[in-house]
Design an enzyme around this catalytic site. Structure first.
Site, PDB file in Angstrom:
ATOM      1  N   ARG A 166      31.880  40.704  30.659  1.00 23.95           N
ATOM      2  CA  ARG A 166      30.455  41.072  30.754  1.00 23.95           C
ATOM      3  C   ARG A 166      30.162  41.903  32.008  1.00 23.95           C
ATOM      4  NH1 ARG A 166      27.690  36.815  32.456  1.00 23.95           N
ATOM      5  NH2 ARG A 166      28.230  35.514  30.670  1.00 23.95           N
ATOM      6  N   TYR A 175       7.266  57.205  32.251  1.00 28.05           N
ATOM      7  CA  TYR A 175       7.768  57.025  30.883  1.00 28.05           C
ATOM      8  C   TYR A 175       7.109  55.770  30.280  1.00 28.05           C
ATOM      9  CZ  TYR A 175      11.505  55.940  27.480  1.00 28.05           C
ATOM     10  OH  TYR A 175      12.218  55.642  26.360  1.00 28.05           O
ATOM     11  N   ASP A 179      12.786  57.156  38.797  1.00 29.02           N
ATOM     12  CA  ASP A 179      13.438  57.535  37.539  1.00 29.02           C
ATOM     13  C   ASP A 179      13.845  58.997  37.702  1.00 29.02           C
ATOM     14  OD1 ASP A 179      14.095  58.435  34.984  1.00 29.02           O
ATOM     15  OD2 ASP A 179      12.726  57.022  34.010  1.00 29.02           O
ATOM     16  N   LYS A 239      20.837  60.413  28.384  1.00 30.26           N
ATOM     17  CA  LYS A 239      20.440  61.825  28.304  1.00 30.26           C
ATOM     18  C   LYS A 239      21.595  62.733  28.745  1.00 30.26           C
ATOM     19  CE  LYS A 239      16.555  59.623  27.666  1.00 30.26           C
ATOM     20  NZ  LYS A 239      16.368  58.932  26.424  1.00 30.26           N
TER      21      LYS A 239
HETATM   22  C1  LIG Z   1      12.444  59.705  31.721  1.00 29.52           C
HETATM   23  C2  LIG Z   1      13.099  58.645  30.889  1.00 29.52           C
HETATM   24  N1  LIG Z   1      13.500  57.525  31.490  1.00 29.52           N
HETATM   25  C3  LIG Z   1      14.085  56.537  30.803  1.00 29.52           C
HETATM   26  C4  LIG Z   1      14.294  56.634  29.441  1.00 29.52           C
HETATM   27  C5  LIG Z   1      14.904  55.465  28.704  1.00 29.52           C
HETATM   28  O1  LIG Z   1      16.218  55.684  28.367  1.00 29.52           O
HETATM   29  P1  LIG Z   1      16.895  54.930  27.119  1.00 29.52           P
HETATM   30  O2  LIG Z   1      16.384  55.619  25.901  1.00 29.52           O
HETATM   31  O3  LIG Z   1      18.350  55.085  27.368  1.00 29.52           O
HETATM   32  O4  LIG Z   1      16.468  53.491  27.168  1.00 29.52           O
HETATM   33  C6  LIG Z   1      13.900  57.788  28.773  1.00 29.52           C
HETATM   34  C7  LIG Z   1      14.128  57.909  27.307  1.00 29.52           C
HETATM   35  O5  LIG Z   1      13.600  58.773  26.633  1.00 29.52           O
HETATM   36  C8  LIG Z   1      13.268  58.820  29.515  1.00 29.52           C
HETATM   37  O6  LIG Z   1      12.817  59.928  28.910  1.00 29.52           O
END
Ligand SMILES: Cc1ncc(COP(=O)(O)O)c(C=O)c1O
Length: 394
Positions: free
Chosen positions: A60, A113, A185, A210
């Site tokens: 894990r 987000y 982020d 991404k």
């Molecule tokens: C700016 C941003 N942060 C975080 C995330 C979350 O990532 P995940 O889809 O891998 O959970 C996204 C997803 O679209 C995003 O656009």
């Protein structure tokens, strides 16, 4: 690779976290599957611990496939250490939970987000944490909102959907004056377009889903901390959550990482070319891309970033849903779906008006988020042009 050599980002991308000599000379780190990891004898078992992170203990917590990817991301972002988790949202959740307790106050950018807002409005509030949203463009004026009990200032720059740039160094100074942690982020920039820790960030989060993975086929998040102390705070939280990520996904992320620089260079160039083309279209009222010289966030972008990714938004003049469907349902190249950062182009209609609380989004037009992929820009422009013609047709 030698940690103390000042290699350029593209060189680091090729060599970081490989350790080929320790793994039979293979170029890509091997995939090591495990739940049980066997101990030599009772003495080894008695001494075993998952901390410090990065050792053989139990599946894990990871195997070398994950540890090597973590080493690479930490080196690229310039942090003390990285933890790979199962999604970007898991990285956001674990990073925030690591630094809050009941009675705290957290500041969250209004441009964040949506699932981050969802975490704040449900889980954080339920456990007695006061959540306050702030205008993403506040800069140093955020000092007026930081309280003695503010534990986290959450940033996302540029913001989701609306792409406001944040003055992170000014925000970090105000937060640190009251001992609050600055969490960012940093997904838009990937691990190479911005150096979050040089800007004063304490913990940088990537939705590795991404650009790190880059091929729209793996979910992953990364949490990178500037210091050993903050890294240990994060690992304890991730261990409590039970989050884990499999070695196949880490392997695919390692593969994706090696071509990140050439992909991002193309996303930057094609994205800006299409943003400029959109600015000249009569169907479009405005384009939200910090790399455009007339964007309100351009000066900050130029100061803090070495390039742009392929994600931005444009606003169509007001349009009825059936007309919008005529455009979006019949695109040849642009797909429609969540996420971004893969090699392919995407369009996603969105409504920021329904999300904001500290600021208002009163543009009557239809916002469309666009991810410009690696296709030829002439073909992408022809696809958009045909879509705009359908938008106008009765
Ligand atoms: C700016 C941003 N942060 C975080 C995330 C979350 O990532 P995940 O889809 O891998 O959970 C996204 C997803 O679209 C995003 O656009």
């Amino acid at each position: 690779m030698s940690a103390n050599k000042d290699f350029k980002p593209s060189t680091r991308l090729v060599h970081a976290g490989r350790r080929s000599r320790e793994y039979h000379g293979v170029v890509n780190p091997p995939v090591m599957h495990a739940s049980t990891i066997l101990f030599e004898n009772l003495e080894a078992l008695d001494k075993a611990s998952p901390l410090p992170h990065g050792k053989d203990f139990y599946g894990r917590h990871g195997t070398p496939t994950r540890f090597l990817l973590e080493e690479a991301i930490a080196e690229l972002e310039g942090g003390y250490g990285t933890l790979c988790v199962s999604s970007g949202v898991s990285a956001i959740t674990n990073a925030i939970l690591a630094f809050v307790k009941p009675g705290d106050h957290v500041l969250i950018t209004d441009s964040t987000y949506f699932p981050t807002r969802n975490l704040a409005n449900t889980f954080l509030k339920k456990f007695g944490i006061e959540v306050e949203y702030y205008d993403p463009t506040l800069g140093a004026d955020i000092a007026g909102l930081v309280r003695d009990n503010t534990s986290v200032v959450w940033c996302e720059s540029p913001g989701s959907l609306t792409f406001e740039m944040q003055d992170i160094p000014a925000i970090a100074r105000a937060a640190h004056a009251k001992n609050a942690k600055v969490l960012l982020d940093n997904t838009w920039a990937g691990p190479t377009l911005c150096r979050p820790f040089d800007l004063g960030v304490d913990v940088s989060i990537q939705a590795g889903t991404k650009y790190i993975v880059g091929h729209s086929d793996v979910m992953m998040g990364t949490i990178t901390a500037a210091t050993e102390e903050d890294f240990n705070t994060c690992i304890k939280q991730v261990m409590i959550s039970g989050d884990s990520i499999g070695p196949d996904d880490c392997y695919l992320a390692q593969r994706g990482l090696r071509t990140l620089n050439v992909r991002l260079r193309q996303h930057h160039e094609s994205g800006l070319a299409i943003a400029k083309w959109l600015q000249g279209r009569p169907e479009v009222s405005r384009v939200l891309h910090p790399g455009l010289p007339d964007d309100p966030g351009h000066a900050i972008w130029k100061r803090d970033f070495i390039g742009a990714s392929g994600l931005f938004s444009f606003v169509l003049h007001p349009v009825e849903r059936p007309q919008l469907a005529k455009m979006l349902d019949h695109m040849d190249l642009f797909g429609m779906g969540f996420s971004w950062g893969g090699f392919e182009s995407l369009l996603l209609p969105s409504a920021p008006k329904n999300i904001r609380t500290a600021t208002t989004w009163d543009d009557p037009g239809q916002l469309v988020r666009i991810h410009v992929g690696l296709e030829d820009t002439d073909d992408l422009i022809a696809d958009l042009e045909a879509g705009f013609e359908r938008l106008k047709s009765a």
